[in-house]
Design an enzyme around this catalytic site. Structure first.
Site, PDB file in Angstrom:
ATOM      1  N   GLY A 145     -35.917  55.748 -24.130  1.00  0.00           N
ATOM      2  CA  GLY A 145     -36.788  54.722 -24.710  1.00  0.00           C
ATOM      3  C   GLY A 145     -37.981  55.312 -25.448  1.00  0.00           C
ATOM      4  O   GLY A 145     -38.492  54.691 -26.388  1.00  0.00           O
TER       5      GLY A 145
ATOM      6  N   LYS B 219     -40.159  38.837 -29.561  1.00  0.00           N
ATOM      7  CA  LYS B 219     -39.665  39.216 -30.888  1.00  0.00           C
ATOM      8  C   LYS B 219     -38.968  38.075 -31.633  1.00  0.00           C
ATOM      9  O   LYS B 219     -39.113  37.928 -32.837  1.00  0.00           O
ATOM     10  CB  LYS B 219     -38.730  40.427 -30.775  1.00  0.00           C
ATOM     11  CG  LYS B 219     -39.512  41.681 -30.436  1.00  0.00           C
ATOM     12  CD  LYS B 219     -38.649  42.882 -30.215  1.00  0.00           C
ATOM     13  CE  LYS B 219     -39.580  44.053 -29.889  1.00  0.00           C
ATOM     14  NZ  LYS B 219     -38.874  45.265 -29.561  1.00  0.00           N
TER      15      LYS B 219
ATOM     16  N   GLY C 141     -34.569  40.055 -28.517  1.00  0.00           N
ATOM     17  CA  GLY C 141     -35.001  40.573 -29.815  1.00  0.00           C
ATOM     18  C   GLY C 141     -34.574  42.004 -30.062  1.00  0.00           C
ATOM     19  O   GLY C 141     -34.137  42.349 -31.172  1.00  0.00           O
TER      20      GLY C 141
ATOM     21  N   GLY D 298     -27.610  43.027 -23.614  1.00  0.00           N
ATOM     22  CA  GLY D 298     -28.751  42.140 -23.836  1.00  0.00           C
ATOM     23  C   GLY D 298     -28.517  41.291 -25.073  1.00  0.00           C
ATOM     24  O   GLY D 298     -27.652  41.610 -25.911  1.00  0.00           O
ATOM     25  N   ALA D 299     -29.277  40.191 -25.155  1.00  0.00           N
ATOM     26  CA  ALA D 299     -29.152  39.314 -26.328  1.00  0.00           C
ATOM     27  C   ALA D 299     -30.529  38.859 -26.799  1.00  0.00           C
ATOM     28  O   ALA D 299     -30.666  37.825 -27.444  1.00  0.00           O
ATOM     29  CB  ALA D 299     -28.266  38.111 -25.994  1.00  0.00           C
TER      30      ALA D 299
HETATM   31  P1  NDP Z   1     -36.177  40.078 -24.731  1.00  0.00           P
HETATM   32  O1  NDP Z   1     -36.967  39.387 -23.671  1.00  0.00           O
HETATM   33  O2  NDP Z   1     -36.181  39.515 -26.097  1.00  0.00           O
HETATM   34  O3  NDP Z   1     -34.630  40.217 -24.266  1.00  0.00           O
HETATM   35  C1  NDP Z   1     -34.296  40.766 -23.020  1.00  0.00           C
HETATM   36  C2  NDP Z   1     -32.801  40.652 -22.820  1.00  0.00           C
HETATM   37  O4  NDP Z   1     -32.477  41.313 -21.576  1.00  0.00           O
HETATM   38  C3  NDP Z   1     -32.309  39.218 -22.679  1.00  0.00           C
HETATM   39  O5  NDP Z   1     -30.979  39.130 -23.156  1.00  0.00           O
HETATM   40  C4  NDP Z   1     -32.356  39.018 -21.158  1.00  0.00           C
HETATM   41  O6  NDP Z   1     -31.487  38.030 -20.685  1.00  0.00           O
HETATM   42  C5  NDP Z   1     -31.861  40.362 -20.692  1.00  0.00           C
HETATM   43  N1  NDP Z   1     -32.257  40.656 -19.313  1.00  0.00           N
HETATM   44  C6  NDP Z   1     -33.486  40.524 -18.758  1.00  0.00           C
HETATM   45  N2  NDP Z   1     -33.466  40.912 -17.467  1.00  0.00           N
HETATM   46  C7  NDP Z   1     -32.169  41.275 -17.196  1.00  0.00           C
HETATM   47  C8  NDP Z   1     -31.516  41.739 -16.038  1.00  0.00           C
HETATM   48  N3  NDP Z   1     -32.179  41.916 -14.885  1.00  0.00           N
HETATM   49  N4  NDP Z   1     -30.183  42.016 -16.111  1.00  0.00           N
HETATM   50  C9  NDP Z   1     -29.491  41.830 -17.269  1.00  0.00           C
HETATM   51  N5  NDP Z   1     -30.084  41.386 -18.418  1.00  0.00           N
HETATM   52  C10 NDP Z   1     -31.411  41.112 -18.374  1.00  0.00           C
HETATM   53  O7  NDP Z   1     -36.730  41.587 -24.733  1.00  0.00           O
HETATM   54  P2  NDP Z   1     -36.612  42.689 -25.895  1.00  0.00           P
HETATM   55  O8  NDP Z   1     -35.259  42.597 -26.495  1.00  0.00           O
HETATM   56  O9  NDP Z   1     -37.797  42.646 -26.744  1.00  0.00           O
HETATM   57  O10 NDP Z   1     -36.728  44.057 -25.039  1.00  0.00           O
HETATM   58  C11 NDP Z   1     -35.711  44.434 -24.133  1.00  0.00           C
HETATM   59  C12 NDP Z   1     -36.062  45.812 -23.563  1.00  0.00           C
HETATM   60  O11 NDP Z   1     -36.004  46.805 -24.600  1.00  0.00           O
HETATM   61  C13 NDP Z   1     -37.491  45.878 -23.017  1.00  0.00           C
HETATM   62  O12 NDP Z   1     -37.488  46.709 -21.876  1.00  0.00           O
HETATM   63  C14 NDP Z   1     -38.269  46.503 -24.153  1.00  0.00           C
HETATM   64  O13 NDP Z   1     -39.442  47.157 -23.718  1.00  0.00           O
HETATM   65  C15 NDP Z   1     -37.237  47.491 -24.670  1.00  0.00           C
HETATM   66  N6  NDP Z   1     -37.459  47.880 -26.062  1.00  0.00           N
HETATM   67  C16 NDP Z   1     -37.951  49.131 -26.269  1.00  0.00           C
HETATM   68  C17 NDP Z   1     -38.117  49.595 -27.543  1.00  0.00           C
HETATM   69  C18 NDP Z   1     -38.613  50.982 -27.734  1.00  0.00           C
HETATM   70  O14 NDP Z   1     -39.205  51.258 -28.766  1.00  0.00           O
HETATM   71  N7  NDP Z   1     -38.373  51.882 -26.791  1.00  0.00           N
HETATM   72  C19 NDP Z   1     -37.827  48.761 -28.710  1.00  0.00           C
HETATM   73  C20 NDP Z   1     -37.306  47.457 -28.374  1.00  0.00           C
HETATM   74  C21 NDP Z   1     -37.148  47.050 -27.085  1.00  0.00           C
HETATM   75  P3  NDP Z   1     -31.991  36.497 -20.435  1.00  0.00           P
HETATM   76  O15 NDP Z   1     -32.104  35.901 -21.800  1.00  0.00           O
HETATM   77  O16 NDP Z   1     -30.921  35.936 -19.590  1.00  0.00           O
HETATM   78  O17 NDP Z   1     -33.330  36.620 -19.748  1.00  0.00           O
END
Ligand code: NDP
Length: 273
Positions: free
Chosen positions: A238, A75, A135, A132-133
């Protein structure tokens, strides 16, 4: 009764770009909506590795796509690759919908934040904490702040949370969080794949309302949603958020009013008679 559909030469194309995408219920949601409205459109899931995202988006116009949705982890990168962005996408630096203009230019939109707000409904009074940080977190935090909520963000890479908080004018919290917010929004993928019982936060810290953006392809509840339900809390899962953002995205892509109840039934594998 939905009309039978045939994919042919005139079919308009849309889809989902992510890595991974196999778990996604967006194809069944959007295709059910096309069928219900008799639209000659088709929606496919496309696994695109991070290094291939620029080529994939650049190819959309040549392939005749109307547009695509964008999911984890693209994103933020997609926002930078679009030629122009909506105000919400600009503010969140996150794009979940890419529209291909007649001139081939890509316009980035984000419906994640407002779609999440649609799914939550009335916001509880008090602090919202976004985990989280990435998209999704950026879009969620920006929408909550725009809706007047008091917002904090926490992420496993503290610097990412600090930077996001500074950009959006919200508060950063340490990781793992130690305070109980009124509204918790999980925008990490924890619980989406692998162990369904895995939790992104200590369940003792759950407040009144829990919104989990993550959902599982196998239909099981995430550990966070299950833990919140066991405690009698209000849960927005979700799939609720998927329908909220998907309905707004559908409107942007097709120009038609989304058949929301059909979309909701499709993501939950229910039929509407
Ligand atoms: P991104 O990859 O952009 O961001 C993921 C974030 O989660 C990052 O800050 C990452 O940290 C962190 N993270 C990853 N693994 C872990 C962990 N094991 N423990 C703690 N933090 C973690 O993904 P998105 O923001 O696009 O999506 C995040 C989630 O939200 C996904 O599961 C996605 O499917 C879901 N989502 C669902 C939607 C819906 O319509 N239901 C809409 C939007 C998102 P780091 O940078 O350190 O890796």
């Amino acid at each position: 009764m939905a009309a039978e559909r045939t994919i042919g030469g005139a079919t308009r194309l849309a889809g989902l770009v992510g890595w991974p995408v196999a778990h996604s219920r967006s194809p069944q949601m959007h295709n059910a909506a096309y069928a219900a409205l008799g639209l000659d459109w088709a929606y496919v899931a496309m696994p695109v590795a991070p290094q291939s995202l620029p080529a994939a988006l650049a190819g959309l116009a040549a392939l005749g796509f109307a547009g695509v949705n964008v999911t984890i982890p693209h994103k933020g990168a997609a926002a930078a690759l679009c030629h122009e962005r909506s105000a919400a996408a600009e503010r969140a630096r996150s794009v979940n919908t890419v529209l291909v203009g007649e001139d081939g230019r890509l316009r980035g939109e984000t419906t994640d934040g407002d779609g999440m707000l649609d799914a939550i409904g009335t916001l509880p009074q008090g602090e919202a904490l976004v985990l989280g940080a990435g998209g999704g977190a950026r879009a969620a935090a920006a929408a909550l702040a725009a809706a007047g909520a008091e917002v904090a963000v926490a992420a496993r890479r503290p610097q990412a949370a600090v930077e996001l908080a500074a950009e959006l004018g919200v508060r950063a919290e340490s990781w793992p969080p130690r305070r109980s917010p009124v509204l918790l929004v999980n925008a990490t993928p924890v619980g989406q794949a692998g162990d369904a019982g895995e939790l992104p936060v200590d369940p003792e810290l759950l407040g009144e309302v829990v919104c989990d953006l993550a959902y599982r392809g196998d239909g099981a509840e995430t550990g966070l949603a299950a833990a919140a339900r066991r405690r009698g809390l209000r849960v927005v899962d979700g799939l609720d958020v998927l329908v909220g953002q998907g309905a707004r995205s559908f409107r942007l892509l097709t120009g038609c009013e989304p058949p929301v109840e059909i979309m909701r039934a499709a993501v939950r594998n229910r039929s509407i008679d």
